[in-house]
Design an enzyme around this catalytic site. Sequence first.
Site, PDB file in Angstrom:
ATOM      1  N   ASP A 156      14.929 -81.364   2.592  1.00 41.65           N
ATOM      2  CA  ASP A 156      13.950 -80.743   3.478  1.00 41.65           C
ATOM      3  C   ASP A 156      12.927 -79.926   2.692  1.00 41.65           C
ATOM      4  OD1 ASP A 156      13.120 -79.890   6.224  1.00 41.65           O
ATOM      5  OD2 ASP A 156      13.680 -77.917   5.450  1.00 41.65           O
TER       6      ASP A 156
ATOM      7  N   GLU B  60      11.352 -85.156   2.022  1.00 40.67           N
ATOM      8  CA  GLU B  60      10.338 -84.806   3.010  1.00 40.67           C
ATOM      9  C   GLU B  60       9.242 -84.069   2.232  1.00 40.67           C
ATOM     10  OE1 GLU B  60       9.330 -82.064   6.864  1.00 40.67           O
ATOM     11  OE2 GLU B  60      10.670 -81.401   5.290  1.00 40.67           O
TER      12      GLU B  60
END
Length: 643
Positions: A319, A372
Site C-alpha cells: 500500500d 500501489e
Amino acid sequence: MSQRPTTMIPSTTDTPSPPGFWIGDTDAWLLAEGKHLRPWQKLGAHPTVMGGVAGTAFAVWAPAARHVGLTGDFNGWRVQSMRLRPECGVWELFVPGAGVGAWYKFEVHGADGSTVMKTDPYARETELPPGNASRVCEPLRASPMATAAHTRPPAPMAVYEVHVGSWKRPGGGHTLPTWDDLVEHLVPYATGMGFTHLELLPVSEHPFYASWGYQPTGLYSPTARYGTPEGFRRFVDAAHAAGLKIILDWVPAHFPTDEHALARFDGTALYEHADPREGFHRDWNTLIYNFGRLEVRNFLVGNALFWIEQYGIDGLRVDAVASMLYRDYSRPEGEWVPNRDGGRENYEAIAFVREVHEVLQREAPQATTIAEESTAFPRVTGPVVEGGLGFDHKWNMGWMHDTLAYMAEDPVNRRWHHHKMTFAMAYAYSEDYVLPLSHDEVVHGKGSLLGKMTGDRWQQLANLRALYAWMYAHPGKKLLFMGAELAQPTEWNHDSELPWHLLGDPTHAGVQQLVRDLNHTYRREPALHARDTDPHAFQWLVVDDADQCVLAFVRYGQRLEDTVVVVANFTPVVRHAYRVGLPHDGAWRESLNTDSGHYGGSNVGNHGRVLAEAQPLHGQGWSAALTLPPLAVVWLQPEPASA
C-alpha cells in the site's frame, strides 16, 4: 479473552529465570545489525523449555527505555522486571509456567519519563479491539506453501478484492463473519466466479475498524475480529485447496499514533522519525516508519517474509508506495526534508523496498508483490539487480482514471475524449501492470462504479458491462473490488454486507453472469494473458474513429487460432455493416457480446458468427461487416477449421 483488571498493579515481583539468555550472542548481533532474517523467531513470546523448565520466553526491543516490565494473567497482572541486553537493545525474560493462551503486556518506562502499557510489536495474536493485550501462541510452524517451487509461467490473474468484514455477514446482520464462515461461503463463491486470486484488505490487527485495516498496530497478528490465527490459517489452506491464491494488502508505509502500539515505544521516536517533516503523514494523521534505522527495516522486512512463510500467503500488495518513495509526498514547499543530494527521492525507503524483494527472491521466490504506486517512478517492476524496485506488478492508476473519466462522459461528448481510451497503450509495456477497479473508487463520496456510468439506468448498466469487457480484453492483470460484479448502485459501506438482494433483479444478475463469463474466458484463452507483457501480441485495428466512438484491437496468442479480436461501440447507436479488419479468413464466432440478453442487454449482435471476406482493411488481409450493439463490447474468435 484476558480477565485483567482495568488498573494495572504497579508493584514489581521478580521471578528468577533459569541461567542463560533466551537470545544468544549470534541472534543479538543479527538483531542489532538489522540482519535477522526471521526476527519473529526471537522477539515476541515463545513457549519453550529453558534449564529443563517449561515456560515462555518474552523479548521486546526498547533500547532507550529506563525499565521494561512484563505483566500478564500468569502473574496476576503484576509486573516482573525484564533484563536488558544492551548490545541489541532488547529486554527479555523467561517465565516458568507461562504457556500457550496466556495474555500479557509490556510496561515500558520511557526515556521521556512516561510509563505506558504496550502491546507486543511481534505479537502473533492480540485481544479483540478495543482491548490490546497480546497472547502467547503455539510454537511457530511454517506453511508447506513456503517451500513451493518458484515457477512463473505466463498465467491469468483475475483478482477479487475483498474487505472481510463486509462481504457477507451471518444472517445478513451486524455480526462480523469468522474465517470459517468465509471458508464456507467466500472460497466457493470466488472459485465459482472464476477468479484466480483473493486479495484481502489488510488483516493485520488494527484498532479502528473504519480504517479497513490501513492503520495497523499489530503487523504480525491477524485481526481478532474474525477469529484466531489458526482460523486464518484454515481459511488460507481452504483457498489453496480450491485453487485460489491469497494476496494480502500490506502496509509498511505508516502506522497510527495509538499510545499502546508503536508510537514513541521506548519514550523516543523509535519506529518513526522524530522530525514531523519526515515522521508525520499529514493526509492520514499517522506516523511514518524510519526506513533508515536498521532495526525498523528488519521489523518490516521480516514481517513480509513472516506472512508468506508462516501462513503460506502467495503475495503482498504493498500500500501507498508513492508516499514512501518521495520525501515531499503530499507536503507543501518548505515542510519536507530533502535527501543528502538535495532531492525529493527517499533513498532509505527505496533501499528498504529493494531489500524486501532481495529477501523474498532468495527466501520465498514463489511469492508475488504488487505496488500501489501512482507516479512515473521508473522501473517499479524492474529487477533489483538492474536498478528496479523489484515488484512483480504495479497498479495502473492512469488507465483506471482515464477509463472511468471516459465512461462518465455523455456519449455525445466522448469523441472529444477518445484519447483517454487509447493512451494507456502508449506505456502499457513500461511496467507489468494490473488494471484496478478497486475499493478506492467506491468510497469517500465517489459513489459506485455503476453510479459513475453516464445515462439512464439501462445505459448505466450497458456502460458498466462494456467497461468490464474492455478491461478484461485490455493488456494487464485484472482486479475487481467486491460488489462490482453485482452492479452495486450505492457506495461501499464497511458497516454492512454487500447488497446481495440485487441478484433478484435480472439486470444485476446479468452483470454477475458477465463477470463470471469474463473470468472463465480470460483464463481459457491464451491470447488474453499468455503474452500480456509482449508488445507484439497487441495490435490496434480501429484507433481513430472518434466520431463514432468505435475502437477495435486484436490480441494474439502463440497460435493463430488463439487470436481474439475486440470491438467496442461506446455510443447508444447501433452500427450496422461496420467493417473491421481481421487477421485471417474463415468464420469467426462471437464469443462474447455484452449486449446479450443473458447479461441484461438488448440482444443486438451478429447471430453468433461472422465470415471474413478477402477485403483488406486495417492492415489485415481480410475483414468482416459487423453489427455493433449499443454501448457494448464484442469479442470475436476464429472458429476451429473442423467446425
